[in-house]
Design a protein around this motif. Structure first.
Motif, mmCIF file in Angstrom:
data_model
loop_
_atom_site.group_PDB
_atom_site.id
_atom_site.type_symbol
_atom_site.label_atom_id
_atom_site.label_comp_id
_atom_site.label_asym_id
_atom_site.label_seq_id
_atom_site.Cartn_x
_atom_site.Cartn_y
_atom_site.Cartn_z
ATOM 1 N N VAL A 99 0.844 -1.207 0.000
ATOM 2 C CA VAL A 99 0.000 0.000 0.000
ATOM 3 C C VAL A 99 0.873 1.249 0.000
ATOM 4 C CG1 VAL A 99 -1.737 1.294 1.301
ATOM 5 C CG2 VAL A 99 -1.888 -1.191 1.153
ATOM 6 N N VAL A 100 1.916 1.236 0.803
ATOM 7 C CA VAL A 100 2.833 2.384 0.853
ATOM 8 C C VAL A 100 3.535 2.551 -0.493
ATOM 9 C CG1 VAL A 100 4.905 3.305 1.967
ATOM 10 C CG2 VAL A 100 3.111 2.260 3.347
ATOM 11 N N SER A 101 3.915 1.448 -1.122
ATOM 12 C CA SER A 101 4.542 1.524 -2.449
ATOM 13 C C SER A 101 3.605 2.165 -3.471
ATOM 14 C CB SER A 101 4.931 0.135 -2.948
ATOM 15 O OG SER A 101 6.037 -0.340 -2.263
ATOM 16 N N LEU A 102 2.336 1.762 -3.440
ATOM 17 C CA LEU A 102 1.367 2.356 -4.360
ATOM 18 C C LEU A 102 1.187 3.845 -4.101
ATOM 19 C CD1 LEU A 102 -1.442 -0.321 -4.707
ATOM 20 C CD2 LEU A 102 0.023 0.578 -6.497
ATOM 21 N N ILE A 103 1.078 4.215 -2.830
ATOM 22 C CA ILE A 103 0.901 5.636 -2.489
ATOM 23 C C ILE A 103 2.115 6.438 -2.944
ATOM 24 C CG2 ILE A 103 0.753 7.256 -0.557
ATOM 25 C CD1 ILE A 103 -0.980 5.075 0.856
ATOM 26 N N LEU A 104 3.307 5.934 -2.651
ATOM 27 C CA LEU A 104 4.525 6.642 -3.079
ATOM 28 C C LEU A 104 4.628 6.707 -4.600
ATOM 29 C CD1 LEU A 104 7.142 5.263 -0.526
ATOM 30 C CD2 LEU A 104 6.148 7.553 -0.598
ATOM 31 N N GLY A 105 4.229 5.628 -5.273
ATOM 32 C CA GLY A 105 4.249 5.631 -6.732
ATOM 33 C C GLY A 105 3.304 6.668 -7.307
ATOM 34 N N ILE A 106 2.101 6.735 -6.764
ATOM 35 C CA ILE A 106 1.129 7.725 -7.251
ATOM 36 C C ILE A 106 1.624 9.141 -6.969
ATOM 37 C CG2 ILE A 106 -1.209 8.627 -6.918
ATOM 38 C CD1 ILE A 106 -2.070 5.665 -6.478
ATOM 39 N N LEU A 107 2.180 9.353 -5.773
ATOM 40 C CA LEU A 107 2.732 10.683 -5.465
ATOM 41 C C LEU A 107 3.877 11.048 -6.414
ATOM 42 C CD1 LEU A 107 2.733 10.650 -1.556
ATOM 43 C CD2 LEU A 107 1.285 12.010 -3.077
ATOM 44 N N THR A 156 -1.630 9.288 -12.228
ATOM 45 C CA THR A 156 -2.145 8.197 -11.402
ATOM 46 C C THR A 156 -1.832 6.845 -12.034
ATOM 47 O OG1 THR A 156 -3.907 9.636 -10.598
ATOM 48 C CG2 THR A 156 -4.207 7.280 -10.290
ATOM 49 N N LEU A 157 -2.048 6.740 -13.325
ATOM 50 C CA LEU A 157 -1.782 5.481 -14.020
ATOM 51 C C LEU A 157 -0.305 5.108 -13.956
ATOM 52 C CD1 LEU A 157 -2.987 3.199 -15.712
ATOM 53 C CD2 LEU A 157 -2.529 4.582 -17.733
ATOM 54 N N VAL A 158 0.556 6.050 -14.248
ATOM 55 C CA VAL A 158 1.993 5.791 -14.201
ATOM 56 C C VAL A 158 2.429 5.529 -12.760
ATOM 57 C CG1 VAL A 158 4.266 6.842 -14.549
ATOM 58 C CG2 VAL A 158 2.520 7.072 -16.297
ATOM 59 N N GLY A 159 1.859 6.260 -11.818
ATOM 60 C CA GLY A 159 2.196 6.058 -10.409
ATOM 61 C C GLY A 159 1.828 4.670 -9.914
ATOM 62 N N ILE A 160 0.677 4.171 -10.335
ATOM 63 C CA ILE A 160 0.284 2.809 -9.964
ATOM 64 C C ILE A 160 1.290 1.813 -10.542
ATOM 65 C CG2 ILE A 160 -1.460 1.015 -10.342
ATOM 66 C CD1 ILE A 160 -3.574 3.265 -10.088
ATOM 67 N N ALA A 161 1.677 2.017 -11.782
ATOM 68 C CA ALA A 161 2.661 1.131 -12.404
ATOM 69 C C ALA A 161 3.998 1.186 -11.663
ATOM 70 C CB ALA A 161 2.855 1.506 -13.868
ATOM 71 N N LEU A 162 4.426 2.373 -11.256
ATOM 72 C CA LEU A 162 5.681 2.502 -10.514
ATOM 73 C C LEU A 162 5.600 1.785 -9.173
ATOM 74 C CD1 LEU A 162 6.518 6.266 -11.162
ATOM 75 C CD2 LEU A 162 7.791 4.298 -12.019
ATOM 76 N N GLY A 163 4.494 1.985 -8.457
ATOM 77 C CA GLY A 163 4.327 1.333 -7.160
ATOM 78 C C GLY A 163 4.285 -0.172 -7.268
#
Length: 81
Positions: free
Chosen positions: A34-42, A57-64
């Motif tokens: 969850v923290v990875s997803l939040i950091l990725g979206i940020l 948001t889309l790219v952030g989800i992919a990064l997380g």
């Protein structure tokens, strides 16, 4: 439209490192994805696509998710040896 420059890929190990720091400071391991997803979206919103919330948001989800996968695959390799 959803371009991620090569230097944006560097965000994946940075996210992974920040999550590991959180775990070393006492964050429960179960919250890591969850923290990875939040950091990725940020990171997507602040760094990759600050002008396009949907793309960020889309790219952030992919990064997380990539950071979670990188950790998981590394962990599996170490445990099997």
């Amino acid at each position: 439209m959803f371009e991620l420059e090569a230097y944006g890929i560097v965000l994946i190990p940075i996210i992974l490192g920040l999550v590991e720091i959180g775990k070393s400071l006492g964050m429960p391991k179960k919250y890591s994805p969850v923290v990875s997803l939040i950091l990725g979206i940020l990171a997507g919103i602040v760094y990759v696509h600050p002008d396009n919330l949907a793309a960020a948001t889309l790219v952030g989800i992919a990064l997380g998710l990539a950071a979670v996968g990188l950790y998981s695959s590394g962990k599996n390799i170490v445990e099997k040896e």
